[in-house]
Scaffold this motif. Structure first.
Motif, PDB file in Angstrom:
ATOM      1  N   ASP A 170      50.813  39.504  31.458  1.00 28.53           N
ATOM      2  CA  ASP A 170      49.826  39.034  31.962  1.00 28.53           C
ATOM      3  C   ASP A 170      49.204  38.878  33.453  1.00 28.53           C
ATOM      4  O   ASP A 170      49.894  38.593  33.780  1.00 28.53           O
ATOM      5  N   ILE A 171      47.620  39.379  33.540  1.00 30.61           N
ATOM      6  CA  ILE A 171      47.941  38.863  34.775  1.00 30.61           C
ATOM      7  C   ILE A 171      46.688  38.307  34.492  1.00 30.61           C
ATOM      8  O   ILE A 171      45.114  38.554  34.012  1.00 30.61           O
ATOM      9  N   GLU A 172      45.983  36.916  35.383  1.00 34.03           N
ATOM     10  CA  GLU A 172      45.702  36.472  35.785  1.00 34.03           C
ATOM     11  C   GLU A 172      44.098  36.326  36.051  1.00 34.03           C
ATOM     12  O   GLU A 172      44.437  36.644  36.969  1.00 34.03           O
ATOM     13  N   PHE A 173      43.231  37.115  36.159  1.00 34.30           N
ATOM     14  CA  PHE A 173      41.948  37.092  37.842  1.00 34.30           C
ATOM     15  C   PHE A 173      41.425  35.852  38.394  1.00 34.30           C
ATOM     16  O   PHE A 173      40.528  35.908  39.315  1.00 34.30           O
ATOM     17  N   ALA A 174      41.072  35.016  37.495  1.00 35.76           N
ATOM     18  CA  ALA A 174      40.626  33.621  37.955  1.00 35.76           C
ATOM     19  C   ALA A 174      38.675  33.743  38.144  1.00 35.76           C
ATOM     20  O   ALA A 174      38.665  33.581  38.987  1.00 35.76           O
ATOM     21  N   GLY A 175      38.473  35.073  37.510  1.00 33.54           N
ATOM     22  CA  GLY A 175      36.988  35.424  37.582  1.00 33.54           C
ATOM     23  C   GLY A 175      36.633  36.499  38.874  1.00 33.54           C
ATOM     24  O   GLY A 175      35.879  36.265  40.049  1.00 33.54           O
ATOM     25  N   THR A 176      37.456  36.472  39.853  1.00 30.82           N
ATOM     26  CA  THR A 176      37.546  37.885  40.794  1.00 30.82           C
ATOM     27  C   THR A 176      37.104  38.914  40.667  1.00 30.82           C
ATOM     28  O   THR A 176      37.158  39.620  39.508  1.00 30.82           O
ATOM     29  N   SER A 177      36.261  39.628  41.564  1.00 32.19           N
ATOM     30  CA  SER A 177      35.376  39.695  41.235  1.00 32.19           C
ATOM     31  C   SER A 177      36.073  41.413  42.059  1.00 32.19           C
ATOM     32  O   SER A 177      36.857  41.628  43.118  1.00 32.19           O
ATOM     33  N   ASP A 228      38.199  37.757  27.320  1.00 33.10           N
ATOM     34  CA  ASP A 228      37.472  37.252  28.636  1.00 33.10           C
ATOM     35  C   ASP A 228      36.792  37.892  29.580  1.00 33.10           C
ATOM     36  O   ASP A 228      36.841  37.223  30.793  1.00 33.10           O
ATOM     37  N   PRO A 229      36.598  38.968  30.074  1.00 32.07           N
ATOM     38  CA  PRO A 229      35.715  40.320  30.905  1.00 32.07           C
ATOM     39  C   PRO A 229      34.127  39.980  31.105  1.00 32.07           C
ATOM     40  O   PRO A 229      34.049  39.984  29.870  1.00 32.07           O
ATOM     41  N   VAL A 230      33.501  40.344  32.395  1.00 36.55           N
ATOM     42  CA  VAL A 230      32.617  39.932  32.726  1.00 36.55           C
ATOM     43  C   VAL A 230      32.290  41.115  33.502  1.00 36.55           C
ATOM     44  O   VAL A 230      33.557  41.470  34.383  1.00 36.55           O
ATOM     45  N   ILE A 231      31.263  42.012  32.722  1.00 33.46           N
ATOM     46  CA  ILE A 231      30.837  43.139  33.339  1.00 33.46           C
ATOM     47  C   ILE A 231      29.008  43.172  33.441  1.00 33.46           C
ATOM     48  O   ILE A 231      28.494  42.928  33.159  1.00 33.46           O
ATOM     49  N   LYS A 232      29.600  42.995  35.248  1.00 31.20           N
ATOM     50  CA  LYS A 232      27.235  42.977  35.385  1.00 31.20           C
ATOM     51  C   LYS A 232      27.253  44.353  36.266  1.00 31.20           C
ATOM     52  O   LYS A 232      27.741  44.940  37.149  1.00 31.20           O
TER      53      LYS A 232
END
Length: 333
Positions: A170-177, A228-232
């Motif tokens: 598993d890979i944690e991106f911690a909200g980095t873009s 919990d991905p964020v696509i903007k």
């Protein structure tokens, strides 16, 4: 073995034989080892005699070392008796695919699972303890794959969009873009692992935007999880109409996506120009416009920001924002 004794030389102490892997328990007159063991031949003994050696197999503790996973518990074995060696696990096989093959247990620095025995290499005597190490090789099926263990490894996929990749953790991106990778033509095996808190933000002056982990997928993606991905997506209007395809894995999927899951998606697809100006004037997010807000929204769209009506201004005439959004892909072809 046979031997000769001279009655004139009695008593005679019997020699102590040795046998690899066994302890000598004594000589016996009886084949069933009844009675006491005989340590020497006493005076008065005449005629032929037969002595029976009694042996007891020694035991050895085998300990296991597995650098790539949990080591099995030690086992105690008896020399000369068959025993089964345990099968170890490899942490790299914890996902959907068995990436590594177990080759066998070995002793020493050279891998040869058939060469070890119970000989102490220092003394040549029977070893009461033995340590064996697990030998592993990459499964031929995955020999050509690049293994992905970290965010850095994952970002490097952008350097070769035709490669073969296999997630090992598993890979944690911690909200980095992360920018969309472009068009993917390779193979990405998620291996049941999860990309957590991935954020993709994209702003472009283009008539068509394809936004996701990959803008377009023409390859094969399997077994990938996103949590919990964020696509903007924020297209900039420059006197043009905009069509946006937005999905977590791909904006447009023209390849194969199987056994992939997305949980907790936050997908935002709006106009950077319009949304920001609307929020400045009304303090409302145009993504959350209710039925009661529509009149206000429609009125605002017909005027510029100084209050002058601009219905005939070509900047706004025919303006259209089309958004195709999906959890995994914005559009499947």
């Amino acid at each position: 073995n046979s031997g000769v004794y001279n009655i004139l030389n009695l008593p005679v102490t019997l020699y102590q034989p040795t046998r690899f892997g066994y302890d000598f328990l004594g000589w016996y007159f009886s084949a069933d080892f009844s009675g006491d063991p005989v340590a020497r031949l006493e005076k008065g003994l005449t005629g032929d005699i037969t002595l029976h050696a009694r042996w007891e197999a020694r035991t050895s503790v085998i300990r296991f070392v597995n650098a790539e996973g949990e080591a099995p518990d030690p086992i105690t074995v008896t020399y000369g008796q068959a025993f089964d060696l345990p099968q170890p696990s490899h942490r790299g096989n914890a996902g959907k695919h068995a990436v590594y093959q177990f080759e066998g247990w070995y002793s020493g620095s050279l891998f040869d699972p058939e060469s070890w025995d119970f000989t102490d290499p220092a003394t040549g005597a029977f070893a009461s303890e033995l340590t064996l190490s697990a030998g592993w090789t990459r499964s031929p099926e995955f020999a050509a794959y690049t293994l992905i263990d970290s965010e850095t490894d994952f970002r490097a996929i952008a350097n070769d969009l035709s490669g073969k990749y296999l997630l090992m953790a598993d890979i944690e991106f911690a909200g980095t873009s992360l920018d969309p990778f472009g068009t993917f033509n390779g193979i990405l095996l998620g291996n049941g692992h999860t990309l957590k808190n991935l954020k993709i933000t994209w702003t472009e002056n283009q008539t068509t935007l394809t936004v996701g982990l990959f803008g377009t997928n023409k390859g094969t993606i399997d077994g990938l999880r996103l949590q919990d991905p964020v696509i903007k997506v924020s297209p900039n209007f420059v006197n043009q109409n905009i069509t946006t395809y937005a999905g977590t894995i791909a904006g447009i999927n023209a390849g194969t996506i199987t056994d992939c899951r997305v949980e907790g998606l936050d997908l935002i697809a709006n106009s950077h120009d319009i949304a920001e100006k609307f929020m400045q004037q009304f303090g409302k997010d145009p993504r959350n416009i209710t039925q009661n807000d529509r009149t206000e929204w429609e009125k605002w769209m017909k005027q510029d920001f100084s209050g002058t009506m601009i219905t005939d201004d070509p900047y706004w005439q025919g303006l259209c924002l089309q958004v195709y959004a999906g959890g995994i892909a914005g559009r499947n072809e």
